[in-house]
Design a protein around this motif. Structure first.
Motif, PDB file in Angstrom:
ATOM      1  N   HIS A 115      -8.975   5.842  -1.023  1.00  0.00           N
ATOM      2  CA  HIS A 115      -8.408   4.538  -0.670  1.00  0.00           C
ATOM      3  C   HIS A 115      -9.269   3.848   0.391  1.00  0.00           C
ATOM      4  N   LYS A 116      -9.700   4.639   1.376  1.00  0.00           N
ATOM      5  CA  LYS A 116     -10.537   4.073   2.438  1.00  0.00           C
ATOM      6  C   LYS A 116     -11.872   3.596   1.874  1.00  0.00           C
ATOM      7  N   GLN A 155     -12.490   2.605  -1.212  1.00  0.00           N
ATOM      8  CA  GLN A 155     -12.248   1.409  -2.023  1.00  0.00           C
ATOM      9  C   GLN A 155     -12.039   0.175  -1.150  1.00  0.00           C
ATOM     10  N   THR A 156     -11.441   0.372   0.023  1.00  0.00           N
ATOM     11  CA  THR A 156     -11.251  -0.733   0.958  1.00  0.00           C
ATOM     12  C   THR A 156     -12.591  -1.232   1.487  1.00  0.00           C
ATOM     13  N   ARG A 161     -14.910  -3.383  -1.441  1.00  0.00           N
ATOM     14  CA  ARG A 161     -14.015  -4.226  -2.233  1.00  0.00           C
ATOM     15  C   ARG A 161     -14.786  -5.078  -3.241  1.00  0.00           C
TER      16      ARG A 161
END
Length: 845
Positions: free
Chosen positions: A395-396, A398-399, A402
């Protein structure tokens, strides 16, 4: 996938949610297997059925009667535990006609033997000629039905027939001398239950007469013989295609990545380990994913629908697993991919943890001992990290990435590969430290290029091996293959020189457990609190985050992790007691001994045989050196110029720094030394020549060199062996090399007061030319050690020598019978322990 359990006790409604239920069940199953192997048990088959089956039935009945779902869950887990216990106990119960029962009556059996071949034989070139090594199942001894697995060796000229008949499924007949099988790697950390069950080798032997091999058509023993024969034929066909179409220097690597055959890998295997890319030669998910993609593409081209295509791939994987001898990584990857395909066919959303657990259950149901296989443990830990740990960081990532531009996508993939390699390396670190006393973080760089290159090499190799013989196509593909392999070889050499490879690191089982507790806390911390604070819209989590108590708890876990790290660090610096340790290694026919002083000085006497003969230093002594953190030797003494004494010198000098090397001037004049001198000079080792009696001065003790002296001359290298007298307080030990009668008489004449010792290394492996009664009387040993195999081609230890040493009784140790012997002493009391079959003796001097 969740297991939801609800029950009404009359007071309240309780609900329990268990994620990945098969993962919990597999843990209890494994606990039952371990209990079956390790808990003291003298069960007979009838007793096991009489006691365990009724208990199992009682718990099952209770499970049906109780309504409370929590109680039912606990009973179910208890049933699983009992099933695991029962399964492993059944594996350790031997039938009455098992060969191990005969060995309890007689240590050595010579009989007409009939064996069914179960694995590809090994063909090895020895200095004495070519030998075959057969892995098989015993069928009969003197026409009496017998059970048990056996390893049979024989010279190539003993084979009466075509070597092509030595195929799994075929039958061989000969008169063989059989002895109990010993795991010769005394300091291997593979748990002993791996070697002591019905799935393990029970006997080893040598053929005494001609060996007759019968084609499979004549084999009527077992339903699987014909199947094994066909699989072997396919495997041989693929090997021949590899050998005929792949450039010679790349054949071992291609055999490893296509068939799991790593016997010929040699130095490349160690180079890949240093570069953090050893996993690339273990057939696993990467390899099978590539093969699956190739198969799916082909099946789609010929218009095979999804369901039949899935079934075809599963059948192919079963055959492929057989071709790879079902190594642990192949078994795990094959089962996981097959279960995923079945989920797709049934249109069910897969739970990866459940699939991982189901794979583990299936493997250990078929063969419980596989739970001790290092490859299986490493493989399952790696996949567990991919399923459960990596997503916490994704998740980190992908953040951060972006933007979907090309450069951001490449950056995301690169960071993901780096992160995956790092996390797997960290979670495998305790296992690699415990089993191999080394680890490498060079894979962080190595895998960036190594994995993409492998994804090209595998399909290219498959095309070259299997395409029809069209010269133009073969030339194009082989040139491409040679280029990619050259890049891969150069890259592996580069990564192996990077500084993040750490070797010879002592690591105990206590540190292993503490480290995994630390990693478990880290995993729990990530799961509970996440990598970043929760967003405002998640009100419940936001409240929990802001709660003062949870803030303290949030800080508690890192503090606990630091405390465990401190304990791990302190435990590595605790010094052992001030003991002198002498290890007399089992290397078959050869000498290899190590002395460790209380001041951490180390002296090795001889290096055992060459890699082609007997048990090499690499397997016998190097694991122990790594476990003790001994990456340098203060002294190495080579007693004389015979290969069973200097054979491991080259390998030792490549792995361990040798400060001082002692040899005789007689050895230096031999042509053998000329081939070794360049290697020794390159290591900057100080060379000391023995021309007369001398000594080696250690910090608090001396090693006296009694032989050869200036007055003794012989053309026999054995007679010129270096003889070393070691004395430590009241304990003394005499190392005698291969001296024979003349040297023994010389020592009795000139140095009688130095000979008497509590412990004697018997000269010349127990040959009849040594250990004369006057010499044994002069030494007057209380204990003695003969470094030789029991079934030696030289008929040693000779019966005459054994008769001379008969007064020692069970205080005479023979490496071919007891294995490695280790002596720990403070100079007054000594503990002697044999490995791997532990036998302990404590004595006062």
């Amino acid at each position: 996938m969740e297991l939801k359990i609800s029950g009404n006790t009359g007071l309240e409604d309780r609900r329990y949610s268990v994620p990945a239920p098969l993962l919990i069940i597999s843990l209890f199953w494994i606990a039952g297997i371990l209990a079956g192997f390790y808990l003291p048990s003298n069960w007979h088959r009838a007793e096991l059925l009489f006691y365990v089956i009724p208990l199992f039935a009682l718990i099952a009945l209770t499970f049906l009667l109780f309504q409370d779902q929590l109680v039912k869950l606990l009973l179910l887990l208890l049933l699983v535990f009992l099933l695991g216990y029962l399964r492993s106990n059944l594996l350790t119960l031997f039938p009455d006609n098992h060969i191990s029962n005969l060995f309890q009556l007689k240590e050595k059996i010579v009989a007409e033997t009939e064996i069914s071949i179960v694995r590809e034989p090994q063909k090895r070139e020895y200095i004495y000629g070519t030998n075959y090594r057969i892995f098989g199942d015993l069928i009969t001894l003197n026409n009496y039905p017998i059970r048990g697995k056996v390893i049979l060796t024989f010279p190539a000229n003993y084979l009466a027939g075509d070597p092509e008949d030595l195929i799994p499924g075929n039958i061989i007949r000969t008169i063989a001398e059989l002895t109990p099988y010993r795991n010769s790697r005394g300091f291997s950390r593979i748990p002993q239950p791996f070697f002591t069950n019905r799935s393990s080798q029970a006997a080893q032997g040598r053929a005494k007469t001609l060996v007759y091999a019968e084609p499979v058509s004549a084999g009527i023993y077992g339903l699987g013989s014909g199947y094994r024969y066909r699989i072997s034929q396919i495997r041989r066909y693929i090997k021949k295609r590899i050998e005929s179409r792949i450039p010679t220097e790349h054949i071992p690597f291609i055999k490893a990545i296509l068939l799991g055959d790593r016997e010929e890998m040699g130095d490349m295997r160690e180079r890949l380990a240093a570069g953090g890319m050893a996993h690339l030669i273990a057939i696993s998910g990467i390899h099978l994913a590539i093969i699956t993609l190739i198969l799916l593409t082909f099946l789609k081209l010929i218009h095979i629908r999804r369901v039949p295509a899935g079934l075809i791939i599963i059948i192919f994987f079963v055959i492929y697993g057989e071709l790879c001898n079902w190594s642990p990584s192949v078994s795990r990857a094959t089962l996981m991919i097959s279960l995923l395909i079945i989920c797709g066919i049934l249109q069910r959303k897969p739970s990866y943890n459940n699939i991982l657990a189901a794979s583990l259950l299936i493997i250990t149901i078929i063969s419980p001992r596989e739970i001790f296989a290092i490859g299986l443990q490493l493989s399952f830990i790696s996949v567990f990290v991919l399923i459960n740990i990596l997503p916490l960081f994704n998740h980190k990532l992908q953040t951060i990435f972006r933007n979907r531009s090309f450069y951001n996508t490449m950056g995301y993939r690169t960071c993901q590969l780096l992160l995956t390699t790092f996390l797997i390396s960290i979670f495998l670190l305790p296992m690699t430290l415990y089993y191999f006393n080394q680890f490498s973080l060079n894979g962080l760089i190595g895998n960036l290029i190594g994995i993409p290159l492998l994804t090209i090499i595998i399909p290219l190799a498959m095309i070259i091996v299997f395409i029809p013989s069209v010269p133009l196509l073969q030339t194009v593909f082989q040139n491409s293959f040679t280029l990619i392999m050259s890049l891969f070889t150069g890259w592996s050499r580069f990564t192996s020189t990077l500084p993040l490879f750490f070797n010879f690191i002592p690591f105990s089982w206590i540190q292993l457990i503490l480290t995994y507790i630390l990693l478990g806390l880290f995993f729990f911390w990530l799961k509970k609190y996440g990598l970043i604070p929760p967003k405002d819209k998640d009100k419940n989590r936001a409240k929990m985050w802001l709660n003062k108590q949870n803030k303290l708890l949030f800080l508690f876990y890192p503090a606990l992790m630091m405390l465990i790290l401190l304990i791990i660090f302190i435990s590595t610096t605790i010094n052992r007691k001030d003991l002198l340790i002498i290890t007399l290694f089992d290397v078959g026919h050869g000498d290899l001994f190590l002395i460790e002083t209380p001041e951490k000085e180390s002296v090795m006497i001889d290096t055992g045989p060459t890699a082609e003969t007997g048990i090499h230093l690499r397997y016998a002594a190097l694991p122990y050196l790594k476990q003790q953190g001994i990456n340098r030797l203060d002294w190495l003494i080579i007693t004389h110029q015979h290969s069973d004494h200097y054979g491991g010198l080259k390998y030792l000098s490549q792995n361990v720094k040798i400060d001082n090397l002692m040899i005789t001037d007689y050895f230096q004049q031999d042509e053998i030394w000329q081939s070794l001198q360049l290697l020794i000079d390159s290591t900057r080792t100080n060379i000391h020549l023995v021309r007369d009696t001398t000594h080696i001065a250690l910090e608090n003790m001396k090693l006296k060199i009694l032989h050869p002296d200036a007055q003794f001359v012989s053309s026999n290298p054995n007679e010129m062996s270096i003889v070393v007298k070691m004395a430590f307080h009241n304990f003394s030990l005499l190392f005698t090399g291969d001296i024979e009668f003349d040297a023994e008489m010389h020592l009795i004449t000139y140095y009688p007061t130095y000979l008497e010792s509590q412990f004697l290394k018997i000269p010349h492996h127990g040959s009849r030319t040594s250990s004369s009664p006057p010499f044994i009387k002069a030494v007057n040993p209380e204990f003695a050690f003969i470094p030789t195999a029991l079934r030696s081609r030289f008929n040693i230890p000779h019966p005459i020598t054994l008769e001379t040493l008969n007064f020692l009784g069970d205080r005479l140790f023979i490496s071919g019978r007891e294995g490695t012997l280790q002596i720990k002493t403070d100079g007054i009391t000594a503990e002697m322990k044999t490995l791997p079959k532990e036998r302990k003796i404590t004595v006062n001097f």
